[in-house]
Enzyme design. Structure first.
Site, PDB file in Angstrom:
ATOM      1  CB  CYS A  52     -26.607  -6.080  13.816  1.00  0.00           C
ATOM      2  SG  CYS A  52     -25.860  -7.524  13.048  1.00  0.00           S
ATOM      3  CG  ASP A  61      18.370   6.667 -10.534  1.00  0.00           C
ATOM      4  OD1 ASP A  61      19.306   5.996 -10.111  1.00  0.00           O
ATOM      5  OD2 ASP A  61      17.844   6.507 -11.650  1.00  0.00           O
ATOM      6  CB  SER A  71     -19.912  -7.673  22.040  1.00  0.00           C
ATOM      7  OG  SER A  71     -19.736  -8.391  20.842  1.00  0.00           O
ATOM      8  CG  ASP A  74      17.126   3.858  -8.723  1.00  0.00           C
ATOM      9  OD1 ASP A  74      16.833   3.442  -9.853  1.00  0.00           O
ATOM     10  OD2 ASP A  74      16.449   4.686  -8.098  1.00  0.00           O
TER      11      ASP A  74
END
Ligand code: 3NM
Length: 524
Positions: A436, A70, A406, A89
């Site tokens: 699944c 800063d 898939s 800043d």
């Protein structure tokens, strides 16, 4: 030139009780910190100046550049190598005018707009954050997430701007951070910035040295998926040989496969896993995840019927599996069906590194943010992608893992190779949970791949085992078993098909050879 590899940002308020700041700084330099930023948010100018001057003397001794947070005036006063400014800043253009030529300027960036502005302002480096959540700084912007950093890094292509990640980076997530933040164009972070992992340590030298070890292990790999891949080239022959070996390994070693899955297909998935020769454990409770991760061979996470308790278990289970370098197979079932699923999937994939993501075309399109293929609930609408090979390869590069798409044809990619497999039977699409079950088959085979690779070097790897082959093995076991089941005389339709499929999965694991594999493996 500054080496940004291990960028220490100081934070005196985080020092352990009794730890001297200058001693801690010196120890971290001995541990391998490559650049230091002095960050003092609540200190008077005089004290800031004193700390910066003494820090500069110490950094000079180790030939490590010092950057001031800063305060351009302090940077000038101590002849710092650079200044780091936040979004609120001093503007970069003014800092540039005030500072001597050659002084490095870095800016904190949280999003594309801030990054674009920093690049056009001519900064030398950007600090992208927060990568993870952190309590060291009050964050007033969203956490970028590991995958978000990769997206931002693409914006730096063609520029000489360097980048460090910051925010919540710890030893335990460093490899994952480095691996997951690489962009699809292969742009990686130039370094990581840490505060608490070093400053809050009672042994800053060791803390820094351990971080350095992970950084160099990650960088020493040579393939595009340094932390994931075990081979760079495959041929159809080597794939089949590898798959047969993995199948036997599953049968011979009976690995535990931890599955957090949906309540529609939990029994089917467990039965398929047993038939293949592996052992299912369907635990969902957070408290047992760590213990299970030590003994399991792979983890499957399937979000089919997502409920909050299982979701919490998924977050913890994946992180534990990553810590143990165990394969994590992720099935983002119906991810496009609701905002809840979409945001849950994003959080999960930012929490841990999946080794395999498996889905149908609609699910993977939703995951990739593509609208080329649509879904209805958990099903894909239409015929799929025009160029599925490129799609899976690019998604594998983006998600930094193996992708399995898939469908009638299965596409599997590790980001370099794409396997195109056309085994299977239409009856698979007529029973619930076949997708699944595919996840369970992949997880079981990844567990086998991990066991096969037990003796290999684990350094710099996020997961052990040839995950590409594990994914192919899982798909082939299921699709070939489906073909054989459908051929049986006693199979009259979906109802009789399912038990026959379990029988054939059981036989497949004992056949020791792979039936006719239709398809090829190609190098892209
Ligand atoms: N800047 P730790 S996060 C100084 O997001 C700082 O820009 C951040 O501390 C940003 O390593 C952060 O202890 C603090 O999490 C990082």
């Amino acid at each position: 030139m500054i080496d940004y590899s291990l960028y220490l940002v100081t934070g005196r308020e985080l020092l352990p009780q009794g730890q001297d700041y200058f001693d801690s700084l010196e120890q971290s330099l001995q541990g391998g910190v490559t650049v230091v930023q002095i960050r003092e948010k609540n200190t008077d100018t005089r004290e800031f100046l004193d700390v910066a001057l003494r820090s500069k003397v110490i950094c000079d001794r180790y030939n490590v550049p010092l950057i001031v947070n800063d305060r351009v005036d302090i940077a000038l006063a101590v002849q710092a190598a650079g200044v780091h400014v936040g979004q609120s800043d001093m503007p970069v253009s003014i800092a540039r005018k005030l500072l001597p030529r050659g002084t490095v300027i870095g800016v904190s960036c949280n999003n594309i707009q801030e990054l674009d502005k920093a690049v056009s302002d001519g900064v030398d480096y950007v600090g992208i954050g927060a990568v993870w959540s952190t309590t060291t700084k009050t964050l007033n912007k969203p956490v970028v997430g590991v995958r978000g950093v990769g997206e931002l890094l693409r914006k730096l292509d063609g520029t000489s701007v360097k980048a460090v990640g910051i925010g919540g980076i710890k030893l335990k997530n460093l490899l994952r951070t480095l691996h997951g933040t690489v962009s699809t164009t292969n742009r990686a972070l130039d370094g990581v910035a840490v505060v608490s992992e070093i400053v809050a340590s009672t042994r800053p030298r060791e803390a820094a040295a351990k971080l350095c070890e992970v950084l160099s292990a990650f960088r020493s790999g040579d393939s595009i998926f340094k932390a994931m891949r075990t081979r760079s080239e495959y041929t159809a022959g080597s794939v089949i040989d590898g798959v047969v070996q993995i199948m036997s390994c599953v049968r011979d070693h009976n690995p535990l496969v931890h599955q957090i899955t949906n309540n529609v297909s939990i029994a089917q998935s467990a039965n398929a896993t047993i038939a293949l020769g592996a052992s299912p454990i369907m635990a969902t409770t957070v408290q047992e995840m760590e213990d299970i991760s030590r003994i399991n061979g792979a983890l499957l996470v399937n979000i089919g019927t997502l409920v909050p308790t299982a979701y919490e278990g998924m977050v913890v289970a994946g992180s534990c599996a990553n810590a143990q370098k165990k394969p994590v197979v992720f099935d983002p079932v119906g991810v496009g069906a609701s905002h809840f699923r979409q945001s849950s999937v994003n959080t999960l994939l930012d929490s841990w590194q999946a080794s395999v993501i498996k889905g149908n075309a609609g699910e993977l399109a939703a995951l990739a943010g593509s609208n080329e293929v649509q879904s209805k609930g958990v099903d894909t609408i239409g015929s799929g992608f025009k160029d599925p090979v490129s799609f899976v390869r690019n998604l594998a590069r983006k998600e930094r893992c193996v992708i399995v798409m898939s469908g009638e044809i299965d596409y599997i990619s590790d980001g370099a190779n794409v396997a195109v497999l056309s085994n299977g039977h239409q009856l698979l699409g007529q029973i619930t949970g076949s997708g699944c079950i595919a996840g369970s088959c992949i997880a079981s085979h990844c567990a086998g791949a991990m066991i096969l690779a037990q003796g290999e070097d684990k350094e710099g790897k996020l997961v052990i085992g040839d995950i590409f082959l594990g994914a192919i093995g899982g798909i082939l076991a299921l699709t070939i078993s489906a073909e054989l089941a459908a051929l049986r005389e006693d199979v009259k339709g979906p109802g009789t098909f399912f038990p026959a499929l379990i029988d054939e999965l059981f036989n497949a694991a004992r056949r020791k050879c792979v039936h006719t594999v239709r398809g090829l493996t190609q190098k892209c």
